[in-house]
Scaffold this motif. Sequence first.
Motif, PDB file in Angstrom:
ATOM      1  N   ILE A 109      17.645   7.464  -5.823  1.00 33.36           N
ATOM      2  CA  ILE A 109      17.400   8.807  -6.367  1.00 33.36           C
ATOM      3  C   ILE A 109      16.767   8.719  -7.750  1.00 33.36           C
ATOM      4  O   ILE A 109      15.818   9.448  -8.069  1.00 33.36           O
ATOM      5  N   ARG A 110      17.287   7.838  -8.584  1.00 26.45           N
ATOM      6  CA  ARG A 110      16.817   7.736  -9.967  1.00 26.45           C
ATOM      7  C   ARG A 110      15.429   7.105 -10.082  1.00 26.45           C
ATOM      8  O   ARG A 110      14.723   7.326 -11.060  1.00 26.45           O
ATOM      9  N   ASN A 111      15.036   6.313  -9.082  1.00 31.80           N
ATOM     10  CA  ASN A 111      13.779   5.575  -9.187  1.00 31.80           C
ATOM     11  C   ASN A 111      12.710   6.005  -8.184  1.00 31.80           C
ATOM     12  O   ASN A 111      11.585   5.510  -8.238  1.00 31.80           O
ATOM     13  N   LEU A 112      13.060   6.919  -7.281  1.00 37.82           N
ATOM     14  CA  LEU A 112      12.154   7.244  -6.185  1.00 37.82           C
ATOM     15  C   LEU A 112      10.818   7.784  -6.665  1.00 37.82           C
ATOM     16  O   LEU A 112       9.755   7.411  -6.132  1.00 37.82           O
ATOM     17  N   GLU A 113      10.833   8.662  -7.653  1.00 43.78           N
ATOM     18  CA  GLU A 113       9.568   9.235  -8.125  1.00 43.78           C
ATOM     19  C   GLU A 113       8.626   8.137  -8.615  1.00 43.78           C
ATOM     20  O   GLU A 113       7.427   8.171  -8.337  1.00 43.78           O
ATOM     21  N   LYS A 114       9.178   7.144  -9.301  1.00 41.16           N
ATOM     22  CA  LYS A 114       8.364   6.028  -9.787  1.00 41.16           C
ATOM     23  C   LYS A 114       7.869   5.176  -8.628  1.00 41.16           C
ATOM     24  O   LYS A 114       6.708   4.764  -8.613  1.00 41.16           O
ATOM     25  N   TRP A 115       8.737   4.926  -7.642  1.00 45.62           N
ATOM     26  CA  TRP A 115       8.325   4.110  -6.496  1.00 45.62           C
ATOM     27  C   TRP A 115       7.206   4.771  -5.707  1.00 45.62           C
ATOM     28  O   TRP A 115       6.354   4.079  -5.136  1.00 45.62           O
ATOM     29  N   MET A 116       7.210   6.096  -5.652  1.00 46.10           N
ATOM     30  CA  MET A 116       6.216   6.813  -4.858  1.00 46.10           C
ATOM     31  C   MET A 116       4.860   6.905  -5.550  1.00 46.10           C
ATOM     32  O   MET A 116       3.864   7.260  -4.911  1.00 46.10           O
ATOM     33  N   GLN A 117       4.796   6.605  -6.845  1.00 46.38           N
ATOM     34  CA  GLN A 117       3.541   6.696  -7.568  1.00 46.38           C
ATOM     35  C   GLN A 117       2.555   5.630  -7.087  1.00 46.38           C
ATOM     36  O   GLN A 117       2.948   4.513  -6.766  1.00 46.38           O
ATOM     37  N   PRO A 118       1.258   5.952  -7.040  1.00 47.10           N
ATOM     38  CA  PRO A 118       0.274   4.934  -6.660  1.00 47.10           C
ATOM     39  C   PRO A 118       0.239   3.797  -7.674  1.00 47.10           C
ATOM     40  O   PRO A 118       0.442   4.016  -8.872  1.00 47.10           O
ATOM     41  N   LYS A 119       0.000   2.595  -7.185  1.00 45.18           N
ATOM     42  CA  LYS A 119      -0.093   1.435  -8.055  1.00 45.18           C
ATOM     43  C   LYS A 119      -1.567   1.055  -8.213  1.00 45.18           C
ATOM     44  O   LYS A 119      -2.206   0.603  -7.265  1.00 45.18           O
ATOM     45  N   TYR A 120      -2.084   1.228  -9.415  1.00 49.91           N
ATOM     46  CA  TYR A 120      -3.502   0.945  -9.654  1.00 49.91           C
ATOM     47  C   TYR A 120      -3.723  -0.556  -9.793  1.00 49.91           C
ATOM     48  O   TYR A 120      -2.870  -1.291 -10.311  1.00 49.91           O
ATOM     49  N   VAL A 121      -4.873  -1.003  -9.321  1.00 51.33           N
ATOM     50  CA  VAL A 121      -5.151  -2.436  -9.250  1.00 51.33           C
ATOM     51  C   VAL A 121      -6.371  -2.793 -10.087  1.00 51.33           C
ATOM     52  O   VAL A 121      -7.140  -1.920 -10.517  1.00 51.33           O
ATOM     53  N   GLN A 122      -6.566  -4.072 -10.317  1.00 51.16           N
ATOM     54  CA  GLN A 122      -7.709  -4.567 -11.068  1.00 51.16           C
ATOM     55  C   GLN A 122      -9.013  -4.288 -10.313  1.00 51.16           C
ATOM     56  O   GLN A 122      -9.061  -4.368  -9.091  1.00 51.16           O
ATOM     57  N   LYS A 123     -10.070  -3.969 -11.056  1.00 51.00           N
ATOM     58  CA  LYS A 123     -11.356  -3.621 -10.443  1.00 51.00           C
ATOM     59  C   LYS A 123     -12.450  -4.578 -10.880  1.00 51.00           C
ATOM     60  O   LYS A 123     -12.339  -5.232 -11.919  1.00 51.00           O
ATOM     61  N   SER A 124     -13.512  -4.629 -10.074  1.00 53.44           N
ATOM     62  CA  SER A 124     -14.706  -5.396 -10.437  1.00 53.44           C
ATOM     63  C   SER A 124     -15.803  -4.418 -10.878  1.00 53.44           C
ATOM     64  O   SER A 124     -15.602  -3.210 -10.897  1.00 53.44           O
ATOM     65  N   MET A 125     -16.976  -4.965 -11.209  1.00 52.43           N
ATOM     66  CA  MET A 125     -18.086  -4.114 -11.643  1.00 52.43           C
ATOM     67  C   MET A 125     -18.505  -3.118 -10.569  1.00 52.43           C
ATOM     68  O   MET A 125     -18.955  -2.017 -10.866  1.00 52.43           O
ATOM     69  N   THR A 126     -18.345  -3.504  -9.298  1.00 48.43           N
ATOM     70  CA  THR A 126     -18.773  -2.606  -8.223  1.00 48.43           C
ATOM     71  C   THR A 126     -17.866  -1.390  -8.074  1.00 48.43           C
ATOM     72  O   THR A 126     -18.228  -0.426  -7.413  1.00 48.43           O
ATOM     73  N   SER A 127     -16.667  -1.443  -8.674  1.00 48.19           N
ATOM     74  CA  SER A 127     -15.725  -0.336  -8.510  1.00 48.19           C
ATOM     75  C   SER A 127     -15.167   0.176  -9.837  1.00 48.19           C
ATOM     76  O   SER A 127     -14.187   0.914  -9.833  1.00 48.19           O
ATOM     77  N   PHE A 128     -15.818  -0.197 -10.957  1.00 47.24           N
ATOM     78  CA  PHE A 128     -15.210   0.150 -12.240  1.00 47.24           C
ATOM     79  C   PHE A 128     -15.220   1.646 -12.519  1.00 47.24           C
ATOM     80  O   PHE A 128     -14.463   2.132 -13.359  1.00 47.24           O
ATOM     81  N   LEU A 129     -16.045   2.429 -11.816  1.00 47.51           N
ATOM     82  CA  LEU A 129     -16.041   3.878 -11.981  1.00 47.51           C
ATOM     83  C   LEU A 129     -15.170   4.593 -10.945  1.00 47.51           C
ATOM     84  O   LEU A 129     -15.088   5.820 -10.936  1.00 47.51           O
ATOM     85  N   ASP A 130     -14.521   3.799 -10.076  1.00 44.42           N
ATOM     86  CA  ASP A 130     -13.734   4.376  -8.983  1.00 44.42           C
ATOM     87  C   ASP A 130     -12.241   4.272  -9.272  1.00 44.42           C
ATOM     88  O   ASP A 130     -11.803   3.530 -10.157  1.00 44.42           O
ATOM     89  N   ASP A 131     -11.468   5.001  -8.493  1.00 40.35           N
ATOM     90  CA  ASP A 131     -10.011   4.864  -8.524  1.00 40.35           C
ATOM     91  C   ASP A 131      -9.598   3.920  -7.393  1.00 40.35           C
ATOM     92  O   ASP A 131      -9.834   4.204  -6.216  1.00 40.35           O
ATOM     93  N   CYS A 132      -8.982   2.794  -7.744  1.00 42.53           N
ATOM     94  CA  CYS A 132      -8.522   1.814  -6.764  1.00 42.53           C
ATOM     95  C   CYS A 132      -7.010   1.660  -6.912  1.00 42.53           C
ATOM     96  O   CYS A 132      -6.525   1.259  -7.969  1.00 42.53           O
ATOM     97  N   PHE A 133      -6.285   1.970  -5.851  1.00 43.70           N
ATOM     98  CA  PHE A 133      -4.829   1.915  -5.950  1.00 43.70           C
ATOM     99  C   PHE A 133      -4.210   1.675  -4.585  1.00 43.70           C
ATOM    100  O   PHE A 133      -4.860   1.813  -3.546  1.00 43.70           O
ATOM    101  N   VAL A 134      -2.955   1.297  -4.617  1.00 41.39           N
ATOM    102  CA  VAL A 134      -2.155   1.115  -3.402  1.00 41.39           C
ATOM    103  C   VAL A 134      -1.147   2.252  -3.327  1.00 41.39           C
ATOM    104  O   VAL A 134      -0.405   2.504  -4.278  1.00 41.39           O
ATOM    105  N   GLN A 135      -1.143   2.948  -2.207  1.00 46.38           N
ATOM    106  CA  GLN A 135      -0.221   4.072  -2.003  1.00 46.38           C
ATOM    107  C   GLN A 135       0.828   3.684  -0.975  1.00 46.38           C
ATOM    108  O   GLN A 135       0.501   3.208   0.115  1.00 46.38           O
ATOM    109  N   ARG A 136       2.088   3.854  -1.307  1.00 41.36           N
ATOM    110  CA  ARG A 136       3.175   3.580  -0.366  1.00 41.36           C
ATOM    111  C   ARG A 136       3.325   4.760   0.581  1.00 41.36           C
ATOM    112  O   ARG A 136       3.521   5.896   0.151  1.00 41.36           O
ATOM    113  N   GLU A 137       3.256   4.477   1.886  1.00 42.93           N
ATOM    114  CA  GLU A 137       3.405   5.517   2.893  1.00 42.93           C
ATOM    115  C   GLU A 137       4.530   5.160   3.848  1.00 42.93           C
ATOM    116  O   GLU A 137       4.761   3.975   4.122  1.00 42.93           O
ATOM    117  N   PRO A 138       5.259   6.134   4.386  1.00 40.16           N
ATOM    118  CA  PRO A 138       6.280   5.827   5.393  1.00 40.16           C
ATOM    119  C   PRO A 138       5.643   5.250   6.650  1.00 40.16           C
ATOM    120  O   PRO A 138       4.517   5.624   7.010  1.00 40.16           O
TER     121      PRO A 138
END
Length: 502
Positions: free
Chosen positions: A107-136
């Motif tokens: 309960i105390r940590n769920l909101e944080k766990w559900m947040q997308p985790k942003y990842v390192q980008k290269s030049m080809t994606s430096f203007l994009d949003d790159c992240f990992v989303q946890r889904e059921p």
Amino acid sequence: MNTSNASPSPARWFRVFKRTMSGDSHTRKSSSSSLGEDVLRKSREAFSSGKTRPYAFRVSQLEAIFQMLEEHEMEFVEALEKDMHRPKFETVLSDITTVKNEALYAIRNLEKWMQPKYVQKSMTSFLDDCFVQREPVGVVLIVGGWSFPIQLSLIPLVGAVAAGNCVVLKPSEVSAHAADLLHRLLPTYLDNSCYHLISGGHNELMEVLDHKFDHVYYTGDSTTGRQVTQAATKHLTPVSLVLGGKNPCYVDKSCDLPVAARRIAWARFVNAGQNSLAPEYILCQADVQDALVHELCSCVREFYGSNPHESPHYGRMASAEQYKRVKDLLTCGQVAFGGQTDDGDRYIAPTVLIDVQESDPIMQQEILGPVLPILPVDTLDEAIHFINRKDRPLAVYVYSDNPQVTSEIMCKTSSGSFCSNDSMTQSLCTSLPCGGVGNSGVGIYGGKHSFAAFSHRRACLLRNSAVECVTYLRYPPYTEKQLRLMLWASSLSRRSSWCQIL
């Protein structure tokens, strides 16, 4: 953990409880096949509706699990007293408090766990949003174990609920009173369209596995675990297994022997030894063995009195089959102390065995009872070699005041978990993962790790359409200049900066 003593009749194995408008529940029975399909259909419809995905819904169900344990604590205590003569202290600590802590932690940590985790980008994606989303993952089947039936059913349930899944839960039929209580209470607290309970033994479990789930979580013996895995493989269903094994415990001559004996005796004999994380055997040098046996005997008298059979603090075997299996192991080696049994009461006294051989039956199977073999070794290296000859266990324990000894065993062995100068307490830390490796299990759970176990890591890239000045380089017709530029833009540099010379 064995389920072969369950009733083999598949005709009336399934029970689904639904909450009525007044809050009362009722049971509906039919053939296992039709009801299995019906429950899965309802679960998939509920999941497809998106009902379990919102943060608010997940938290409300986690709070309901906590509330159920708060309001019905004594009923769970009474159920486990009937199942295995379990003292209130052990039930409240191991089966109630651990689950409540898991629910609160989620309960105390769920909101944080559900947040997308942003990842390192290269030049080809430096203007994009790159992240990992946890889904059921979808609809999860959870098969609980019998030794700690509330904990082993509800801790994975907390993880699956937190991750936003629908769940079909099968508590162990061996701990019958605890299972009946879960069947009665859970439907009055959780959403009935998303969470269902089923009952039955081994045969019924294998039948329900003919249906496709999105994840199967099983706690039990390795033989059934293999069968569960094979059945799930037909549908390419991922499986988490908690199987146990032979947990070694090395007692070094440098340790505080009275303290070590107290902690080992508690871990081995709590819940009458029915715990997959308990020390399964002790390795120690010959000159330590006699003193250790004396200290262990003193601890048993201190914990349970001169006759543990009469102690209100000592449990019983959960089933007649489990009792007989553990009683047969008493023929291995020589009884140093204990060894008394009572067939009518499923009682086995806290027992220590010496003169045990590596080839004896007690060293070939998980004990899950109040029997502790001691085997002498000459050196630390011999102990490490002995441990590594066997399958990787759920836990490795070492008692030593020499950090070098602890480090040697930790670094040169492999197990699901490791603990020095205590036993089983690593499972009480909600931020540490629980689980096995190799034959002791597949996957980890506990706290955030349970949330992750029942989640799909979805790779997400949100691209801006205004960067065609870069992406045009990938289109034909190709030139060498385009290739050099694309390699520069898409390759990771050995330096952290993107500043490179063309």
